[in-house]
Design an enzyme around this catalytic site. Structure first.
Site, PDB file in Angstrom:
ATOM      1  N   GLY A  62      48.216 -11.803 -23.446  1.00  0.00           N
ATOM      2  CA  GLY A  62      47.456 -11.017 -22.611  1.00  0.00           C
ATOM      3  C   GLY A  62      46.016 -11.244 -22.442  1.00  0.00           C
ATOM      4  N   ILE A 101      60.848 -14.424 -13.007  1.00  0.00           N
ATOM      5  CA  ILE A 101      60.768 -14.788 -11.543  1.00  0.00           C
ATOM      6  C   ILE A 101      61.140 -13.558 -10.907  1.00  0.00           C
ATOM      7  CG2 ILE A 101      61.672 -16.454  -9.687  1.00  0.00           C
ATOM      8  CD1 ILE A 101      61.843 -18.592 -11.958  1.00  0.00           C
ATOM      9  N   LEU A 102      60.134 -13.205  -9.721  1.00  0.00           N
ATOM     10  CA  LEU A 102      60.395 -12.094  -9.097  1.00  0.00           C
ATOM     11  C   LEU A 102      61.287 -12.353  -7.977  1.00  0.00           C
ATOM     12  CD1 LEU A 102      56.801 -10.954  -8.769  1.00  0.00           C
ATOM     13  CD2 LEU A 102      58.383  -9.969 -10.486  1.00  0.00           C
ATOM     14  N   ASN A 115      48.844 -14.170  -8.769  1.00  0.00           N
ATOM     15  CA  ASN A 115      49.399 -14.843 -10.135  1.00  0.00           C
ATOM     16  C   ASN A 115      48.306 -15.869 -10.259  1.00  0.00           C
ATOM     17  OD1 ASN A 115      51.409 -15.595 -12.139  1.00  0.00           O
ATOM     18  ND2 ASN A 115      51.846 -17.420 -10.827  1.00  0.00           N
ATOM     19  N   HIS A 125      48.115 -19.662 -12.106  1.00  0.00           N
ATOM     20  CA  HIS A 125      48.833 -20.691 -12.910  1.00  0.00           C
ATOM     21  C   HIS A 125      48.181 -21.676 -13.518  1.00  0.00           C
ATOM     22  CE1 HIS A 125      52.452 -23.201 -13.158  1.00  0.00           C
ATOM     23  NE2 HIS A 125      51.430 -24.276 -12.721  1.00  0.00           N
TER      24      HIS A 125
END
Ligand code: GRF
Length: 220
Positions: A16, A96-97, A111, A113
């Site tokens: 986090g 994975i959505l 997101n 990356h």
């Protein structure tokens, strides 16, 4: 901050540090948003503890308690909606959505990356970059579409790959920039300045260029 700040829902699975960067940016006054809820698919995620330390609601929603990915996502989506979330931030969320979730919150999911997309999508972007031998890598904040690490790009930061880098040192250098560009991208969204035109994200009304970050600045 206005009386109706953008509400964020942050999805996490691990340590986090990006969540922390978002919290810190809000507390410094650099990001006009509030975190309504943090949701993890891992009970032990340190991110949950970080959220609670700041008085933010933090939920573990166990994917194993549901029959399918969609069922789990439906519950997660309902929690987010009930809290009035306007933007979902994936911050080290290791799932994975499905198209169902992406459509339900279309262009309201971001997101981060740890590579310069479209290079090195998927897991271990930093190691992929090292193994490939690129001299420059970095990080990307993008909107989420139905393909993994693929949606329209909002901000990228370029980071050099040094001669004696290993995965850890490169990851740490990239992470420093993740923490800068993620809150910045969210702030642009909060200000209503992001316009998606096909694959391109236009940033409205800003002088100069704050969404391509090159480190270190070129010399000579
Ligand atoms: C970051 O490197 C991020 O780019 C990737 O997962 C990692 C999460 O780190 N998607 P943290 O949990 O935010 O510290």
């Amino acid at each position: 901050m206005g009386s109706n700040p953008l509400k964020l829902g942050v999805l996490v699975s691990g340590r986090g540090s990006n969540l922390q960067a978002i919290i810190d940016a809000i507390e410094r006054g650099d990001l006009e948003a509030q975190i309504a809820v943090v949701i993890s698919d891992k009970e032990q995620a340190y991110a949950l503890e970080r959220a609670r330390k700041h008085g933010i609601e933090a939920l573990f929603i166990d994917p194993r308690a549901y029959k399918s990915r969609e069922e789990h996502e439906k519950v997660v989506g309902d929690y987010l909606e009930e809290r009035g979330v306007g933007l979902i931030c994936l911050a080290g969320y290791m799932r994975i959505l499905s198209p169902y979730f992406v459509k339900r919150f279309q262009w309201r999911i971001m997101n981060i990356h740890p590579a310069l997309l479209p290079s090195f999508p998927g897991l271990h972007g930093q190691k992929q970059a090292l193994d490939y031998g690129v001299k420059i890598s970095g990080c990307t904040v993008h909107f989420v579409d139905e393909e993994t690490d693929h949606g329209p790009i909002i901000i990228q930061a370029a980071v050099p790959v040094l001669e004696d880098d290993d995965e850890d040192t490169l990851s740490a250098r990239i992470l420093e920039y993740e923490h800068k560009i993620y809150p910045r991208a969210i702030q642009l969204f909060a200000q209503g300045r992001l316009e998606i035109q096909g694959r391109r994200v236009r940033v409205k009304g800003a002088p100069g260029n704050t969404w391509a970050v090159v480190n270190p600045p070129l010399e000579g």
